[in-house]
Write a protein that holds these residues in place. Structure first.
Motif, mmCIF file in Angstrom:
data_model
loop_
_atom_site.group_PDB
_atom_site.id
_atom_site.type_symbol
_atom_site.label_atom_id
_atom_site.label_comp_id
_atom_site.label_asym_id
_atom_site.label_seq_id
_atom_site.Cartn_x
_atom_site.Cartn_y
_atom_site.Cartn_z
ATOM 1 N N GLN A 275 0.828 -1.202 0.000
ATOM 2 C CA GLN A 275 0.000 0.000 0.000
ATOM 3 C C GLN A 275 0.871 1.264 0.000
ATOM 4 O O GLN A 275 0.766 2.110 0.873
ATOM 5 N N LEU A 311 -4.205 -5.172 5.453
ATOM 6 C CA LEU A 311 -4.672 -4.126 4.553
ATOM 7 C C LEU A 311 -5.520 -3.147 5.359
ATOM 8 O O LEU A 311 -5.907 -3.401 6.503
ATOM 9 N N ARG A 317 -9.485 -5.234 1.085
ATOM 10 C CA ARG A 317 -9.066 -6.624 0.888
ATOM 11 C C ARG A 317 -9.908 -7.284 -0.194
ATOM 12 O O ARG A 317 -9.386 -8.075 -0.994
ATOM 13 N N VAL A 320 -8.410 -6.228 -3.476
ATOM 14 C CA VAL A 320 -7.156 -6.920 -3.769
ATOM 15 C C VAL A 320 -7.424 -8.366 -4.165
ATOM 16 O O VAL A 320 -6.912 -8.863 -5.185
ATOM 17 N N GLY A 369 -1.897 -3.955 -3.086
ATOM 18 C CA GLY A 369 -1.857 -4.959 -2.035
ATOM 19 C C GLY A 369 -0.584 -5.770 -2.148
ATOM 20 O O GLY A 369 0.224 -5.579 -3.071
#
Length: 463
Positions: A275, A311, A317, A320, A369
């Motif tokens: 990130q 995350l 999430r 990702v 991610g």
């Protein structure tokens, strides 16, 4: 009103009583509730900054620099508090969060020093005349900052705006509103009233500020939001200063040590759980070192598994994992990772994918991610060509021992920053202009002072 997204879906719950609820991405526990600013409060903040603009612009540059020095000292004193807040709101490891605060302090000091020496030019006109080019503050700057490095990014944009005599309305990310507000409060305490206003809220509040009567909208975040801001600024006449999404490639040449290259790739892909604005998003490896590189990258992923935090939230999430699942459905294979773990929080494992093709979202869009999608290519030219394809143009990294290849890379890759043999390398003060949908304008360094000012030409003749 324009609509701004919140990145990859909101990380917070907007309650009926107009509050943001922020969850700890490690435990799913509530870590804060922050009231959303009303449209009236946003209008008031802009009007207050406008009223303060003239007085702040007339404040001697050295006094503005002294105020920023004092603000930097206050932020330094509160570094542990800010790092802890950031970690609770976004899941960023505390040491990494502290590093972001330290970087923010350094940036405030940098602009405190650079502001007073930011200068114009004299021109060679008629003997009896004086001709000047003078930078002036643009006025009111709306600063919309992200969650992945909230203090460092805000310090840069706010610091440069204040150093050049602008006033600021700051909206921190709704994913870390407490961190953003606390930082801005520390800075504002050393400024006259109205010079730095703070509003909290979600994308609707950001949209209101982007369309408000301000002179600059400075935004770091997603490309979709950046496009909406650019459209709003085209209507209002404000200057848009944007650093938006990236899809940064990493090229691994045939002549590098595969183990060293894998360590670089892992750092670029997995640091801060992927990130980071200039994280490695896709990898192109020469076929003759591919097997050894992939074996080493899987080992590196194992080493990173216990080092990365979650995350920022479960919504991100899902984004990702959606990219990863789409790649697996399209024929890619996960050498490690690739599955959502059981348990609380928004954790996602370091993931290495092989068999990726250009039209997969994990190769063509920003995943943001801890995912390393790898494409094996037959030669360096193919790696450059495919690495340069796409709508984004933030940064790229090339690992090579061939000076000719290094030269080709920085010449040919259509991005704002090219790093050779160092995935996160760069000298202090470096500034670049993103290409494509990755943004517009300089967001760092001395050049950011130019973005925050407008040049006026003055001709003084005699009668």
């Amino acid at each position: 009103m324009i609509q701004l997204d919140a990145g990859y879906c909101s990380s917070v719950t907007v309650l009926e009583n107009h509050e943001l609820t922020v969850l700890d991405p490690r435990t799913d526990e509530v870590v804060g509730r922050v009231p959303i600013a009303s449209p009236e409060r946003c209008d008031e903040a802009v009007a207050s900054a406008r009223r303060a603009a003239s007085g702040w612009a007339r404040t001697p540059a050295a006094e503005r620099g002294a105020a920023l020095h004092a603000a930097a000292a206050a932020v330094r004193e509160a570094a542990d508090e800010l790092a802890a807040l950031n970690s609770r709101e976004t899941g960023k490891p505390v040491d990494d969060a502290r590093g972001g605060v330290d970087a923010g302090v350094g940036t405030l000091v940098q602009y405190a020093e650079l502001g007073p020496v930011h200068r114009g030019r004299s021109l060679h006109g008629a003997w009896a005349a004086t001709d000047l080019m003078i930078p002036e503050p643009r006025g009111v700057v709306a600063v919309l900052t992200p969650w992945n490095d909230p203090v460092a990014v805000a310090a840069g944009l706010i610091g440069a705006a204040l150093a050049t005599g602008n006033t600021v309305v700051h909206k921190p990310s709704e994913r870390c509103p407490q961190t953003g507000r606390r930082f801005a409060e520390l800075v504002a305490a050393h400024l006259p009233p109205g010079v730095l206003e703070i509003v909290d809220g979600d994308g609707a509040v950001g949209a209101g500020l982007a369309g408000a009567p301000v002179d600059v909208v400075a935004h770091v975040g997603s490309s979709a939001t950046g496009r909406a801001i650019a459209e709003a600024c085209a209507r209002t006449g404000a200057r848009a200063l944007l650093e938006n999404g990236g899809n940064d490639p990493l090229v691994v040449d045939a002549d590098v040590d595969p183990g060293w290259a894998a360590a670089q790739a892992a750092l670029g892909s997995f640091a801060n759980a992927g990130q980071i604005c200039v994280s490695v998003e896709r990898i192109y490896v020469h076929a003759c070192v591919a097997d050894a590189f992939l074996d080493a990258l899987v080992q590196e992923a194992g080493r990173w598994a216990d080092r990365i935090g979650p995350l920022v939230d479960r919504a991100h999430r899902r984004h990702v994992h959606g990219h990863v699942a789409g790649a697996l459905d399209g024929g890619a294979r996960a050498l490690t990772g690739g599955a959502i773990p059981d348990g609380p929080g928004a954790f996602y494992p370091p993931t290495v994918l092989i068999g990726c093709v250009p039209d997969m979202a994990v190769m063509s869009e920003e995943t943001f991610g801890p995912v390393a999608p790898v494409r094996v290519v037959p030669d360096f030219g193919t790696a450059l060509r495919e690495g340069g394809d796409g709508r984004y143009g933030l940064a790229a990294t090339v690992l090579t021992a061939d000076m000719e290849h290094a030269q080709r890379a920085w010449r040919e890759l259509p991005v704002g920053t090219v790093k050779v043999n160092d995935v996160f390398g760069g000298a202090p003060g470096g500034a670049s202009e993103p290409r494509g949908i990755s943004g517009t304008g300089f967001g760092f360094g001395p050049e950011l002072l130019d973005e925050m000012t407008a040049v006026k030409v003055v001709h003084l003749g005699v009668c």
